[in-house]
Design a protein around this motif. Structure first.
Motif, PDB file in Angstrom:
ATOM      1  N   GLN A 183       0.785  -1.156  -0.100  1.00 53.05           N
ATOM      2  CA  GLN A 183       0.041   0.046   0.130  1.00 53.05           C
ATOM      3  C   GLN A 183       0.945   1.243   0.081  1.00 53.05           C
ATOM      4  N   ILE A 184       2.030   0.996   0.139  1.00 50.53           N
ATOM      5  CA  ILE A 184       3.064   2.268   0.103  1.00 50.53           C
ATOM      6  C   ILE A 184       3.777   2.421  -1.251  1.00 50.53           C
ATOM      7  N   ASN A 185       4.039   3.477  -1.648  1.00 48.27           N
ATOM      8  CA  ASN A 185       4.846   4.020  -2.791  1.00 48.27           C
ATOM      9  C   ASN A 185       6.238   4.146  -2.276  1.00 48.27           C
ATOM     10  N   ILE A 186       7.156   3.396  -3.021  1.00 50.66           N
ATOM     11  CA  ILE A 186       8.736   3.581  -2.660  1.00 50.66           C
ATOM     12  C   ILE A 186       9.356   4.785  -3.754  1.00 50.66           C
ATOM     13  N   ILE A 187      10.043   5.504  -3.111  1.00 51.38           N
ATOM     14  CA  ILE A 187      11.055   6.414  -3.916  1.00 51.38           C
ATOM     15  C   ILE A 187      12.336   5.954  -3.568  1.00 51.38           C
ATOM     16  N   ALA A 188      13.116   5.645  -4.771  1.00 51.42           N
ATOM     17  CA  ALA A 188      14.545   5.073  -4.288  1.00 51.42           C
ATOM     18  C   ALA A 188      15.608   5.504  -5.506  1.00 51.42           C
ATOM     19  N   LEU A 189      16.800   5.808  -5.140  1.00 56.06           N
ATOM     20  CA  LEU A 189      17.751   5.842  -6.054  1.00 56.06           C
ATOM     21  C   LEU A 189      17.712   4.807  -7.150  1.00 56.06           C
ATOM     22  N   ASN A 190      18.424   5.346  -8.335  1.00 51.16           N
ATOM     23  CA  ASN A 190      18.162   4.347  -9.563  1.00 51.16           C
ATOM     24  C   ASN A 190      19.033   3.101  -9.402  1.00 51.16           C
ATOM     25  N   THR A 191      19.830   3.119  -8.534  1.00 52.06           N
ATOM     26  CA  THR A 191      20.477   1.934  -7.952  1.00 52.06           C
ATOM     27  C   THR A 191      20.235   0.815  -7.118  1.00 52.06           C
ATOM     28  N   VAL A 192      18.812   1.047  -6.387  1.00 53.60           N
ATOM     29  CA  VAL A 192      18.569   0.059  -5.481  1.00 53.60           C
ATOM     30  C   VAL A 192      17.974  -1.057  -6.342  1.00 53.60           C
ATOM     31  N   TYR A 193      18.003  -2.338  -5.528  1.00 53.04           N
ATOM     32  CA  TYR A 193      17.819  -3.602  -6.103  1.00 53.04           C
ATOM     33  C   TYR A 193      16.391  -3.661  -6.478  1.00 53.04           C
ATOM     34  N   THR A 194      16.205  -4.250  -7.737  1.00 52.03           N
ATOM     35  CA  THR A 194      14.868  -4.288  -8.231  1.00 52.03           C
ATOM     36  C   THR A 194      13.843  -4.886  -7.520  1.00 52.03           C
ATOM     37  N   LYS A 195      14.245  -6.048  -7.062  1.00 51.35           N
ATOM     38  CA  LYS A 195      13.602  -7.221  -6.184  1.00 51.35           C
ATOM     39  C   LYS A 195      12.960  -6.187  -5.091  1.00 51.35           C
ATOM     40  N   ILE A 196      13.618  -5.337  -4.286  1.00 50.72           N
ATOM     41  CA  ILE A 196      13.218  -4.560  -3.492  1.00 50.72           C
ATOM     42  C   ILE A 196      12.099  -3.717  -3.703  1.00 50.72           C
ATOM     43  N   LEU A 197      12.125  -3.109  -4.772  1.00 54.08           N
ATOM     44  CA  LEU A 197      11.330  -2.114  -5.213  1.00 54.08           C
ATOM     45  C   LEU A 197       9.898  -2.791  -5.508  1.00 54.08           C
ATOM     46  N   LYS A 198       9.874  -4.038  -5.933  1.00 45.86           N
ATOM     47  CA  LYS A 198       8.767  -4.776  -6.224  1.00 45.86           C
ATOM     48  C   LYS A 198       7.931  -5.056  -5.090  1.00 45.86           C
ATOM     49  N   LEU A 199       8.589  -5.269  -3.837  1.00 45.13           N
ATOM     50  CA  LEU A 199       7.840  -5.260  -2.426  1.00 45.13           C
ATOM     51  C   LEU A 199       6.973  -4.205  -2.394  1.00 45.13           C
ATOM     52  N   PHE A 200       6.851  -3.093  -3.047  1.00 44.98           N
ATOM     53  CA  PHE A 200       5.800  -1.877  -2.531  1.00 44.98           C
ATOM     54  C   PHE A 200       4.913  -1.642  -3.737  1.00 44.98           C
ATOM     55  N   LYS A 201       4.180  -0.636  -3.575  1.00 46.23           N
ATOM     56  CA  LYS A 201       2.997  -0.389  -4.195  1.00 46.23           C
ATOM     57  C   LYS A 201       3.380  -0.106  -5.654  1.00 46.23           C
ATOM     58  N   ASN A 202       4.426   0.802  -5.615  1.00 45.67           N
ATOM     59  CA  ASN A 202       4.698   1.385  -6.951  1.00 45.67           C
ATOM     60  C   ASN A 202       6.169   2.016  -6.553  1.00 45.67           C
ATOM     61  N   ALA A 203       7.038   2.064  -7.632  1.00 42.75           N
ATOM     62  CA  ALA A 203       8.386   2.405  -7.631  1.00 42.75           C
ATOM     63  C   ALA A 203       8.659   3.765  -8.267  1.00 42.75           C
ATOM     64  N   TYR A 204       9.379   4.493  -7.876  1.00 39.50           N
ATOM     65  CA  TYR A 204       9.882   5.813  -8.481  1.00 39.50           C
ATOM     66  C   TYR A 204      11.214   6.083  -8.272  1.00 39.50           C
ATOM     67  N   LEU A 205      12.015   6.943  -9.256  1.00 33.56           N
ATOM     68  CA  LEU A 205      13.569   6.687  -8.973  1.00 33.56           C
ATOM     69  C   LEU A 205      14.001   8.241  -8.921  1.00 33.56           C
ATOM     70  N   LEU A 206      15.082   8.213  -8.169  1.00 36.42           N
ATOM     71  CA  LEU A 206      15.871   9.439  -8.002  1.00 36.42           C
ATOM     72  C   LEU A 206      17.123   9.301  -8.723  1.00 36.42           C
ATOM     73  N   SER A 207      17.494  10.303  -9.565  1.00 38.11           N
ATOM     74  CA  SER A 207      18.739   9.970 -10.321  1.00 38.11           C
ATOM     75  C   SER A 207      20.103  10.345  -9.393  1.00 38.11           C
ATOM     76  N   LYS A 208      20.747   9.251  -9.213  1.00 35.52           N
ATOM     77  CA  LYS A 208      21.989   9.574  -8.397  1.00 35.52           C
ATOM     78  C   LYS A 208      23.184  10.350  -9.359  1.00 35.52           C
ATOM     79  N   PRO A 209      23.596  11.332  -8.602  1.00 33.25           N
ATOM     80  CA  PRO A 209      24.676  11.871  -9.350  1.00 33.25           C
ATOM     81  C   PRO A 209      25.957  11.196  -9.184  1.00 33.25           C
ATOM     82  N   LYS A 210      27.080  11.268 -10.082  1.00 32.28           N
ATOM     83  CA  LYS A 210      28.343  10.597 -10.129  1.00 32.28           C
ATOM     84  C   LYS A 210      27.960   9.189  -9.995  1.00 32.28           C
TER      85      LYS A 210
END
Length: 664
Positions: free
Chosen positions: A357-384
């Motif tokens: 029931q929770i949306n996750i916002i994560a850096l683009n580097t986070v493991y895909t399988k983790i993001l799939k545990l949540f409602k929807n996933a949204y990515l922050l672009s990590k610099p460098k």
């Protein structure tokens, strides 16, 4: 007392003027900004004078800077430094969790040196009569610089003078041209920083390392010429903050993970954040609670629960368990760690029905399988970051901005996410960056206190103490202190954001200390859920990359990377005849890798290699310094370089095999 005649005075004055003009000609060539600054300069506080002995001196605020014999005494000071120098040594460690081959390989070269047991407690400066890196605080009349360059070969020189009047005087007294040319002849650099404060000095030193190579951190000598409030603060600050120069470089294996997770997340169609001018946040003026997992979360969690309907709640990493246990449903959960092991931490939280029931916002580097545990996933672009460097070849960085200050801890990712989404008011809870009691280092409801958990940690050792938010001081680690500094940078760059620190932890500059009991009454947010879903829909997109054949495009990078690694290894595949020779080879190797940084199509090549090169160069050089016996030193260097070269080719092979596996 010696009185100069008018003729002698005229001659001496003309010689001073001639030296100044010679220096201005040299500086116009190498440091045009300083030349422009002094072209029509008139000192206001410190000026040249002839003292009671008829010798050149400097007067400041009506008093002589040198009691007498400015040149002789400056020479004696330089000679005393030569006999007993102050220096910063890069800290080596044989400890680690062996999670990466990077750590295991660095440990090999450490243990070899330890097995050889060379005596590292000796005056390196007298032994070699060479300085790879010299930082100097205070120019005075410059005579000490002249003498130190006579006593030793200085390859890289970084001078900081807080008072521009002093450097103006020094340019009349010594000839900087030969000193600059000597550094250049050794393959080094000569840098002058005028004005500013202690923090700017440290930042400038970091910029110097970025340009010249972080292997210079292995041993850098630090010379303070005179005592003043500004130089004392700087001298203290460099030793407090030097650790920030010697860590956080990243490494190849880390970037392999970044590429794998980034490409996988894009293939799953998780969208990337857009720039703030591309969307409107209708909740921008509403309060945001940033919930960290610091120990002070325990005393505020009831307040957070009572007000969760009145604010937007961001949960940070391991704070998710205690707040879900308390019956608080965050609006967004934030993650930033890239390793797959993070999955175990989240899996151990439980509440799997709530995660959906929770949306996750994560850096683009986070493991895909983790993001799939949540409602929807949204990515922050990590610099460098290697993954984003690759994507930015095909994305408009203005439309899909890198999110600055999003690391090194998850609270940084959360605060950066809130700011980049356009929120203007943040309240920090459990964002402690430290602790008062070593047995209460995180929220007691978190996984760190879960018996039998792989994360269980009864106590936490500190590296230092820092000023507290509500108490005089708290204990902290270098990692947490870096995180606090990162948040301060975010707030400095976004002065429109009001940040209230309600955490009983470290003081955060530019935030406002505010106990949760003093927060004004908060009103319910009507229609919050719909407004947040609308924000996510408009603030994130993947339009430009969803149709690209990223695997085929990345294969081209692998071919280029192989060529670059072969060329990089060639720099240090020659017969090494001394440690000084190795220093120069490392400098050339570093600059070769750095040459790929500024070109959009090769930034990912730079990203893959720069961290690993920094760590291996710094560790090899630090160990090599410990050997007094030249033959033993050369044998060690050959041993360490063989391991370094083999590791680079092992990494290339690992990346190739990972991509082949991902495509099957």
């Amino acid at each position: 007392m010696t009185q100069l005649s008018n003729i002698e005075l005229d001659i001496q004055t003309k010689l001073l003027r001639a030296t100044f003009l010679t220096n201005m000609a040299v500086i116009s060539k190498y440091m045009p900004e300083i030349f422009e600054f002094y072209q029509n300069y008139t000192p206001t506080r410190a000026k040249l004078t002839f003292d009671h002995n008829g010798e050149i001196n400097m007067v400041s605020d009506g008093a002589l800077v040198y009691e007498e014999h400015a040149k002789d005494n400056s020479y004696k000071q330089a000679e005393a430094f030569y006999e007993d120098p102050r220096l910063f040594s890069y800290v080596l460690s044989k400890d680690g969790n062996d999670l990466f081959e990077h750590e295991r390989t660095l440990r090999k070269i450490y243990l070899k040196r330890e097995q050889d047991a060379p005596n590292s407690k000796y005056n390196l400066l007298k032994h070699e009569q060479h300085i790879d890196m010299l930082t100097m605080i205070g120019v005075g009349l410059g005579y000490h610089i002249e003498r130190l360059f006579q006593l030793s070969d200085v390859r890289c020189f970084y001078l900081y003078e807080p008072d521009p009047d002093c450097f103006f005087c020094a340019m009349h007294c010594i000839d900087f041209g030969p000193l600059i040319k000597k550094c250049f002849s050794l393959g080094g650099a000569f840098t002058i920083k005028l004005g500013g404060n202690a923090n700017q000095y440290v930042n400038g030193l970091n910029e110097f390392m970025v340009a010249q190579g972080f292997s210079n951190i292995a041993r850098f000598f630090n010379y303070r010429h005179y005592r003043s409030e500004a130089t004392d603060e700087t001298f203290t600050r460099i030793f407090e903050l030097a650790y920030r120069l010697s860590s956080g470089w990243g490494f190849f294996e880390d970037e392999i993970i970044s590429i794998e997770h980034t490409l996988s997340n894009i293939e799953e169609t998780f969208p990337l954040i857009l720039s703030k001018d591309r969307f409107k946040n209708q909740l921008a003026d509403k309060p945001v609670f940033i919930i960290g997992n610091g120990p002070s979360l325990d005393e505020t969690i009831s307040y957070i629960k009572d007000n969760s309907a009145n604010v937007i709640v961001f949960s940070c990493g391991t704070a998710l368990k205690p707040i879900l246990d308390a019956g608080i449903m965050p609006d967004f959960h934030i993650e930033m760690e890239r390793t797959a092991e993070l999955y175990e931490w989240i899996d151990a939280i439980g509440h799997k029905d709530k995660l959906k029931q929770i949306n996750i916002i994560a850096l683009n580097t986070v493991y895909t399988k983790i993001l799939k545990l949540f409602k929807n996933a949204y990515l922050l672009s990590k610099p460098k970051d290697g993954g984003m460097d690759f994507l930015y070849e095909f994305l408009d960085a203005g439309k899909y901005p890198a999110v600055d200050a999003c690391n090194p801890t998850v609270s940084n990712a959360a605060t950066a996410a809130a700011v980049y989404l356009g929120f203007e008011t943040m309240y920090l809870f459990g964002v402690d960056y430290g602790w008062i009691d070593e047995e209460h280092h995180h929220s007691k409801g978190s996984i760190y206190y879960q018996k039998g958990s792989h994360a269980e940690r009864k106590t936490m050792a500190s590296d230092m103490s820092v000023p507290g938010n509500f108490v005089e001081e708290v204990f902290t680690t270098q990692h947490f202190d870096n995180s606090r500094a990162s948040l301060e940078i975010l707030l400095e760059k976004n002065p429109n954001v009001n940040c209230y620190n309600c955490s009983n932890g470290a003081n955060i500059e530019l935030s406002i200390p505010l106990k949760f009991t003093e927060i004004p009454d908060l009103v319910p947010l009507d229609g919050k859920s719909d407004l947040l879903e609308n924000l996510l829909f408009n603030a994130f997109s993947q339009k430009e990359v969803k149709d690209l054949d990223l695997d085929a495009l990345f294969q081209d990078k692998l071919n280029k990377l192989e060529d670059v690694i072969k060329s990089a290894v060639e720099f240090t595949s020659v017969k090494i005849n001394s440690r000084l020779h190795l220093t120069q080879l490392f400098a050339s190797q570093f600059k070769y890798i750095a040459s790929f940084k500024a070109i959009k199509e090769t930034q990912i090549i730079y990203r893959f290699l720069q961290g690993t090169v920094n760590y291996f160069q710094s560790n090899i050089m630090t160990n090599a310094y410990c050997y007094q016996d030249k033959q033993q030193q050369l044998e060690y260097i050959d041993y360490a370089l063989d391991i370094f070269h083999s590791h680079l080719f092992w990494l290339l092979d690992k990346l190739v095999k990972n991509r082949e596996s991902a495509q099957q």
